[in-house]
Design a protein around this motif. Structure first.
Motif, PDB file in Angstrom:
ATOM      1  N   TYR A   1      -1.710 -13.839   8.861  1.00 31.41           N
ATOM      2  CA  TYR A   1      -2.139 -14.548   7.783  1.00 31.41           C
ATOM      3  C   TYR A   1      -2.611 -13.599   6.713  1.00 31.41           C
ATOM      4  CZ  TYR A   1      -2.227 -18.520  10.606  1.00 31.41           C
ATOM      5  OH  TYR A   1      -2.146 -19.495  11.638  1.00 31.41           O
ATOM      6  N   ASP A   2      -2.595 -13.539   5.458  1.00 30.87           N
ATOM      7  CA  ASP A   2      -3.161 -12.517   4.374  1.00 30.87           C
ATOM      8  C   ASP A   2      -3.859 -13.561   3.127  1.00 30.87           C
ATOM      9  OD1 ASP A   2      -2.160  -9.861   4.803  1.00 30.87           O
ATOM     10  OD2 ASP A   2      -0.426 -11.102   5.009  1.00 30.87           O
ATOM     11  N   ILE A   3      -5.083 -13.459   2.999  1.00 30.87           N
ATOM     12  CA  ILE A   3      -5.819 -14.369   2.333  1.00 30.87           C
ATOM     13  C   ILE A   3      -6.567 -13.558   1.180  1.00 30.87           C
ATOM     14  CG2 ILE A   3      -7.916 -16.091   2.183  1.00 30.87           C
ATOM     15  CD1 ILE A   3      -7.271 -16.458   5.302  1.00 30.87           C
ATOM     16  N   ASN A   4      -6.040 -13.504   0.096  1.00 35.64           N
ATOM     17  CA  ASN A   4      -6.527 -12.691  -1.061  1.00 35.64           C
ATOM     18  C   ASN A   4      -7.075 -13.449  -2.064  1.00 35.64           C
ATOM     19  OD1 ASN A   4      -5.030 -10.283  -0.081  1.00 35.64           O
ATOM     20  ND2 ASN A   4      -3.033 -11.319  -0.609  1.00 35.64           N
ATOM     21  N   ARG A   5      -8.492 -13.334  -2.025  1.00 38.33           N
ATOM     22  CA  ARG A   5      -9.431 -14.234  -2.833  1.00 38.33           C
ATOM     23  C   ARG A   5      -9.655 -13.470  -4.251  1.00 38.33           C
ATOM     24  NH1 ARG A   5     -13.958 -17.844  -0.162  1.00 38.33           N
ATOM     25  NH2 ARG A   5     -11.892 -18.916   0.258  1.00 38.33           N
ATOM     26  N   SER A   6      -9.332 -14.163  -5.162  1.00 36.76           N
ATOM     27  CA  SER A   6      -9.360 -13.709  -6.591  1.00 36.76           C
ATOM     28  C   SER A   6     -10.582 -14.209  -7.248  1.00 36.76           C
ATOM     29  CB  SER A   6      -8.086 -14.090  -7.520  1.00 36.76           C
ATOM     30  OG  SER A   6      -7.988 -15.337  -7.449  1.00 36.76           O
ATOM     31  N   ILE A   7     -11.122 -15.602  -7.058  1.00 43.84           N
ATOM     32  CA  ILE A   7     -12.180 -16.062  -7.487  1.00 43.84           C
ATOM     33  C   ILE A   7     -13.263 -16.743  -6.479  1.00 43.84           C
ATOM     34  CG2 ILE A   7     -13.088 -17.787  -9.156  1.00 43.84           C
ATOM     35  CD1 ILE A   7     -10.585 -17.890 -10.505  1.00 43.84           C
ATOM     36  N   ASP A   8     -14.341 -16.197  -6.571  1.00 40.04           N
ATOM     37  CA  ASP A   8     -15.329 -16.901  -5.762  1.00 40.04           C
ATOM     38  C   ASP A   8     -16.685 -17.064  -6.788  1.00 40.04           C
ATOM     39  OD1 ASP A   8     -17.257 -17.741  -3.626  1.00 40.04           O
ATOM     40  OD2 ASP A   8     -16.145 -16.627  -2.232  1.00 40.04           O
ATOM     41  N   ALA A   9     -17.070 -18.368  -6.792  1.00 42.74           N
ATOM     42  CA  ALA A   9     -18.094 -18.562  -7.667  1.00 42.74           C
ATOM     43  C   ALA A   9     -19.483 -18.780  -6.644  1.00 42.74           C
ATOM     44  CB  ALA A   9     -18.069 -20.199  -8.356  1.00 42.74           C
ATOM     45  N   GLY A  10     -19.131 -18.525  -5.297  1.00 43.53           N
ATOM     46  CA  GLY A  10     -20.572 -18.624  -4.561  1.00 43.53           C
ATOM     47  C   GLY A  10     -21.000 -17.368  -4.255  1.00 43.53           C
ATOM     48  N   PRO A  11     -21.814 -17.012  -3.326  1.00 45.58           N
ATOM     49  CA  PRO A  11     -22.603 -15.734  -3.071  1.00 45.58           C
ATOM     50  C   PRO A  11     -21.386 -14.604  -2.753  1.00 45.58           C
ATOM     51  CG  PRO A  11     -22.951 -17.226  -1.227  1.00 45.58           C
ATOM     52  CD  PRO A  11     -21.943 -17.915  -2.379  1.00 45.58           C
ATOM     53  N   ASN A  12     -20.159 -14.989  -2.244  1.00 43.70           N
ATOM     54  CA  ASN A  12     -19.323 -14.128  -1.476  1.00 43.70           C
ATOM     55  C   ASN A  12     -18.364 -13.338  -2.554  1.00 43.70           C
ATOM     56  OD1 ASN A  12     -19.857 -15.125   1.178  1.00 43.70           O
ATOM     57  ND2 ASN A  12     -18.493 -16.823   0.646  1.00 43.70           N
ATOM     58  N   THR A  13     -18.249 -12.022  -2.445  1.00 42.82           N
ATOM     59  CA  THR A  13     -17.448 -11.243  -3.300  1.00 42.82           C
ATOM     60  C   THR A  13     -16.037 -11.475  -3.053  1.00 42.82           C
ATOM     61  OG1 THR A  13     -19.239  -9.619  -3.409  1.00 42.82           O
ATOM     62  CG2 THR A  13     -17.124  -8.877  -4.163  1.00 42.82           C
ATOM     63  N   PRO A  14     -15.109 -11.660  -4.086  1.00 43.49           N
ATOM     64  CA  PRO A  14     -13.610 -11.835  -3.738  1.00 43.49           C
ATOM     65  C   PRO A  14     -13.104 -10.508  -3.041  1.00 43.49           C
ATOM     66  CG  PRO A  14     -14.039 -12.346  -6.088  1.00 43.49           C
ATOM     67  CD  PRO A  14     -15.508 -11.701  -5.532  1.00 43.49           C
ATOM     68  N   ALA A  15     -12.450 -10.861  -2.283  1.00 45.46           N
ATOM     69  CA  ALA A  15     -11.702  -9.697  -1.448  1.00 45.46           C
ATOM     70  C   ALA A  15     -10.368 -10.141  -0.650  1.00 45.46           C
ATOM     71  CB  ALA A  15     -12.758  -9.310  -0.128  1.00 45.46           C
ATOM     72  N   SER A  16      -9.860  -9.222  -0.072  1.00 40.57           N
ATOM     73  CA  SER A  16      -8.518  -9.571   0.729  1.00 40.57           C
ATOM     74  C   SER A  16      -8.985  -9.465   2.328  1.00 40.57           C
ATOM     75  CB  SER A  16      -7.634  -8.329   0.220  1.00 40.57           C
ATOM     76  OG  SER A  16      -7.168  -8.440  -1.054  1.00 40.57           O
ATOM     77  N   ASN A  17      -8.362 -10.562   2.987  1.00 42.16           N
ATOM     78  CA  ASN A  17      -8.555 -10.605   4.255  1.00 42.16           C
ATOM     79  C   ASN A  17      -7.326 -10.833   5.086  1.00 42.16           C
ATOM     80  OD1 ASN A  17     -11.730 -11.337   4.424  1.00 42.16           O
ATOM     81  ND2 ASN A  17     -11.029 -12.540   2.864  1.00 42.16           N
ATOM     82  N   GLU A  18      -7.022 -10.117   6.192  1.00 43.71           N
ATOM     83  CA  GLU A  18      -6.009 -10.186   6.595  1.00 43.71           C
ATOM     84  C   GLU A  18      -6.160 -10.646   8.186  1.00 43.71           C
ATOM     85  OE1 GLU A  18      -3.158  -6.772   8.785  1.00 43.71           O
ATOM     86  OE2 GLU A  18      -3.251  -6.667   6.584  1.00 43.71           O
ATOM     87  N   ARG A  19      -5.493 -11.379   8.809  1.00 45.19           N
ATOM     88  CA  ARG A  19      -5.432 -11.702  10.218  1.00 45.19           C
ATOM     89  C   ARG A  19      -4.103 -11.531  11.072  1.00 45.19           C
ATOM     90  NH1 ARG A  19      -8.590 -14.653  14.278  1.00 45.19           N
ATOM     91  NH2 ARG A  19      -7.598 -13.873  16.151  1.00 45.19           N
ATOM     92  N   ARG A  20      -3.860 -10.694  11.835  1.00 47.76           N
ATOM     93  CA  ARG A  20      -2.573 -10.229  12.467  1.00 47.76           C
ATOM     94  C   ARG A  20      -2.846 -10.407  13.817  1.00 47.76           C
ATOM     95  NH1 ARG A  20       1.700  -6.954  11.289  1.00 47.76           N
ATOM     96  NH2 ARG A  20       0.421  -5.946   9.779  1.00 47.76           N
ATOM     97  N   PHE A  21      -2.032 -11.617  14.354  1.00 46.97           N
ATOM     98  CA  PHE A  21      -2.226 -12.104  15.768  1.00 46.97           C
ATOM     99  C   PHE A  21      -1.441 -11.144  16.729  1.00 46.97           C
ATOM    100  CE2 PHE A  21      -3.458 -15.769  13.611  1.00 46.97           C
ATOM    101  CZ  PHE A  21      -4.500 -16.267  14.166  1.00 46.97           C
TER     102      PHE A  21
END
Length: 748
Positions: free
Chosen positions: A467-487
């Motif tokens: 999975y690749d989760i690339n967050r471009s907008i986050d109105a909460g306390p988290n900073t937009p970032a790219s996340n990867e999960r390789r099984f």
């Protein structure tokens, strides 16, 4: 000279008028002749084949004949005036030895298959209200489809819905041999209508050696492929709660293939407040034989689905008014609007005398909009993929072998945005993600007939996912970032044995491994968190069974033990958002039994057939070790699983075309939370369908039917919310309700 010519002309025409066409009717599976076949001929009296399966007809032109027999499938076909014609009829599948299934990519009689496999035939789909597959599937042992709201389905195969608060997960679904489950592990079963399905095979338990991820099992849908005649058809169905369903379809034979198309629309106001449904489905399919060794099939499926979500109720709300919606559902317009386009291309080729290849490709796009009480979600998804398999039939040192080599690949890209919900309208964006999912695996399987009695199957697959989760907008306390999960790559093995006691019975046993990675919806939840620590479920299944045809009785018995580790379960936070966690291990022991028989069958009698079926499911599943929030739930019943289910079916068919289907279903109490402090009470569902179908001449088919569901007016929930926040467990199902319809078909 004129008198001679006139005499010759009269004699020739008299011979033509008296010409007899000899017809011999045979069983396609055995080649034996079939006596007592009723043959309907337009403009002539009906005929019956003699004890040798023969009859003679005075045909002077090409005519459409209808052949029917209580033990065989009714067929209609064009017959030309010839000296001798052979007609082959397919046995109606009333015996296990006659039911052919593909199973683990191995086409054999069900009685000699190694594995727990159920088949749902087309006629079984149409013995209930024709608004969904739910009722027919729920007659099979080990299988349960739940409906939280109309068009909101959840499939449980051996308790696999524990991690599915909504939607279909942990079950791999195929449609015409093409992956219908999205790369992220979810399946939109609700976009299909009954008219898009002819037959279904269901593998219960892990089948990762040949089908990849999914501990629950595999569902393989097949739409109509063989077109034997030009046919126009139209259906109209109606029922309580504003149910209206209509369909039009056409089947057209071509020189080297066939073309079929259908359009169906289904609408309902729903039993509960805010539970309306509107679904439109269009399908077109083209089948063509390129040569004697090659065939090509292409299909397009378009579905436009809108349905409202009434939400779950507490016990107090249920007792007050079970038809009400959860407070806030109406104001926030809790609902789903979804448009899906699915295109497929399948190719089959024989490569010499021993090898053949089947390759299937697909493209899919989806627009999804989901206002909910807590938020508002929009998604645009695109995916593509395919599956290919090479099959070798050969002998190895005198032993018949069958080798299967293949692979499957899926890619999906989804733009997912979550907003606030202001009175049913999207408000400020909360977070936006670009989601990329990739699933792939290679599979190999070897079948060896060591003796005429003993068949061994050895298979395994190598699986890859990320999975690749690339967050471009986050109105909460988290900073937009790219996340990867390789099984980590997984090798999933299976070994199975079948001992053929005789042609009508067999003993089977298998050991199979399975796995199921978390879906994107479980990793990325609605409140914005991304749980990359969620592990894939891993399990191993031990299974043994016996199938037999004993006279008029068909028996299918299976016992299994499934040990599941890293079990994914649900819990709800204080805001009511469903979250997921790995919950240690579960022990799943069970038995599944099916017994059917026809105590009376007599072609030509007023009552031609009486058939009964009984199906029992015993699922005794427990948490092996599970601690949460300082509580130890080890030894508790597995949440959401009924320990005992019993199905009884009675079907009666008469010579006049009248028929009756009667259904009884008992479901034991179901634990609704991990602590086993809340249960849904046991209930009994009774339903029946009465109808009349007949053929007029050689062109027209007509059927009229009516029925009742929940005849006893039981109060029950068909899709409970598990571990629900604020004790909102219940999704009430309809009380007593009636339905009916009419179907018309014309050959041309």
């Amino acid at each position: 000279m004129k008198q001679i010519l006139l005499s010759f002309f009269l004699i020739f025409n008299l011979q033509q008028l008296n010409a007899q066409t000899s017809i011999l009717i045979k069983d396609r599976s055995t080649g034996e002749s079939i006596p007592g076949v009723l043959v309907k001929i337009q403009g002539q009296e009906n005929k019956v084949s003699d004890e040798n399966g023969s009859l003679e007809l005075p045909l002077d032109k090409v005519s459409i004949l209808v052949f029917s027999h209580v033990a065989f499938e009714t067929i209609s076909m064009q017959v030309a005036p010839e000296d001798e014609v052979e007609i082959y009829m397919n046995p109606s599948t009333n015996a296990l030895s006659e039911v052919i299934v593909s199973g683990f990519e191995s086409e054999r009689p069900l009685v000699h298959q190694a594995g727990a496999i159920s088949k749902v035939l087309e006629n079984e789909l149409y013995r209930f209200n024709e608004n969904s597959v739910l009722s027919a599937f729920n007659t099979k042992p080990g299988i349960r489809i739940e409906q939280r709201a109309p068009a909101s389905y959840r499939i449980s195969i051996r308790g696999s819905s524990l991690r599915s608060p909504f939607g279909v997960r942990n079950v791999k679904v195929y449609w015409n041999d093409i992956p219908f489950t999205f790369p992220d592990g979810t399946t939109d079963l609700n976009i299909l209508d009954l008219s898009n399905i002819q037959n279904t095979e269901i593998i219960k338990g892990p089948a990762g050696s040949i089908f990849g991820a999914g501990n629950g099992g595999v569902i393989s849908f097949e739409s109509k492929k063989q077109i034997s005649e030009n046919y126009l058809s139209s259906d109209l169905g109606f029922g309580d709660f504003g149910l209206l369903r209509y369909r039009v379809g056409i089947d057209q034979k071509l020189e080297n293939g066939s073309l079929s198309a259908s359009y169906v629309r289904q609408q309902s106001e729903g039993f509960r407040e805010h539970s309306a449904v509107d679904r439109k489905v269009f399908q077109i399919a083209l089948n063509t034989d390129i040569s004697d060794k090659q065939s090509l099939t292409t299909q397009i499926l378009y579905s436009d689905l809108d349905y409202q979500i009434p939400g779950a109720l507490t016990t107090a709300q249920l007792e007050e008014d079970r038809r009400q919606a959860r407070p806030g559902s109406v104001e926030q317009n809790s609902s789903i609007a979804q448009k899906t386009l699915f295109g497929t291309l399948s190719h089959h080729i024989e490569l010499g005398n021993k090898w053949e290849n089947n390759t299937a490709l697909y493209l899919s796009s989806k627009e999804f909009e989901n206002p909910f009480i807590l938020d508002y979600k929009r998604e645009t998804a695109f995916s593509y993929g395919g599956r290919t398999k090479f099959t070798l039939e050969d002998n190895w040192r005198g032993f018949p072998v069958r080798l299967l080599l293949g692979g499957e690949y899926q890619y999906g890209n989804t733009l997912a945005q979550n907003f606030g919900n202001r009175n049913g309208q999207a408000d400020t964006v909360r977070f936006s993600d670009d989601l990329v999912t990739t699933q792939a695996f290679l599979f190999q399987q070897l079948e060896v007939e060591w003796t005429s009695k003993l068949l061994m199957t050895l298979g395994f697959s190598e699986n890859f996912s990320r999975y690749d989760i690339n967050r471009s907008i986050d109105a909460g306390p988290n900073t937009p970032a790219s996340n990867e999960r390789r099984f980590d790559p997984l090798i999933i093995p299976r070994i199975a044995l079948v001992y053929k006691v005789n042609e009508h019975s067999g003993i089977h046993g298998s050991i199979s491994s399975g796995f199921s990675p978390p879906t994107i919806a479980e990793v990325r939840t609605n409140e914005g968190s991304i749980n990359l620590d969620l592990e894939a479920e891993r399990g191993i299944n031990y299974e043994a069974g016996y199938r037999s045809q004993l006279g008029i009785f068909n028996l299918d018995f299976t016992a299994f033990y499934f040990k599941l580790d890293q079990t994914i379960t649900t819990f709800t936070n204080e805001q009511g958002v469903v979250l997921f966690r790995n919950a240690g291990a579960t022990d799943q022991r069970g038995v599944e039994v099916s017994l059917d028989y026809s105590p009376f069958r007599s072609q030509g009698s007023l009552i031609e057939e009486v058939k009964l079926n009984h199906a029992f499911t015993g699922h005794y599943f427990t948490f092996a070790n599970f601690e949460s929030g300082g509580n130890d739930f080890s030894g508790n019943q597995l949440t959401g699983v009924s320990p005992n289910t019993l199905i009884n079916l009675l079907d009666i068919r008469s010579r006049t075309g009248l028929y009756m289907n009667f259904t009884h279903q008992y479901v034991d109490e179901i634990p609704l939370n991990d602590a086993n402090t809340v249960f849904q009470e046991a209930y009994n569902l009774v339903g029946s369908r009465l109808g009349w179908r007949n053929t007029f001449g050689s062109k027209w088919d007509l059927e009229v039917y009516g029925g009742v569901d929940n005849l006893l007016d039981e109060t029950y929930s068909l899709g409970n919310d598990l571990n629900a926040f604020a004790n909102r467990f219940y999704q009430p199902a309809p009380g007593r309700n009636f339905y009916g319809g009419v179907k018309v078909g014309m050959r041309y």
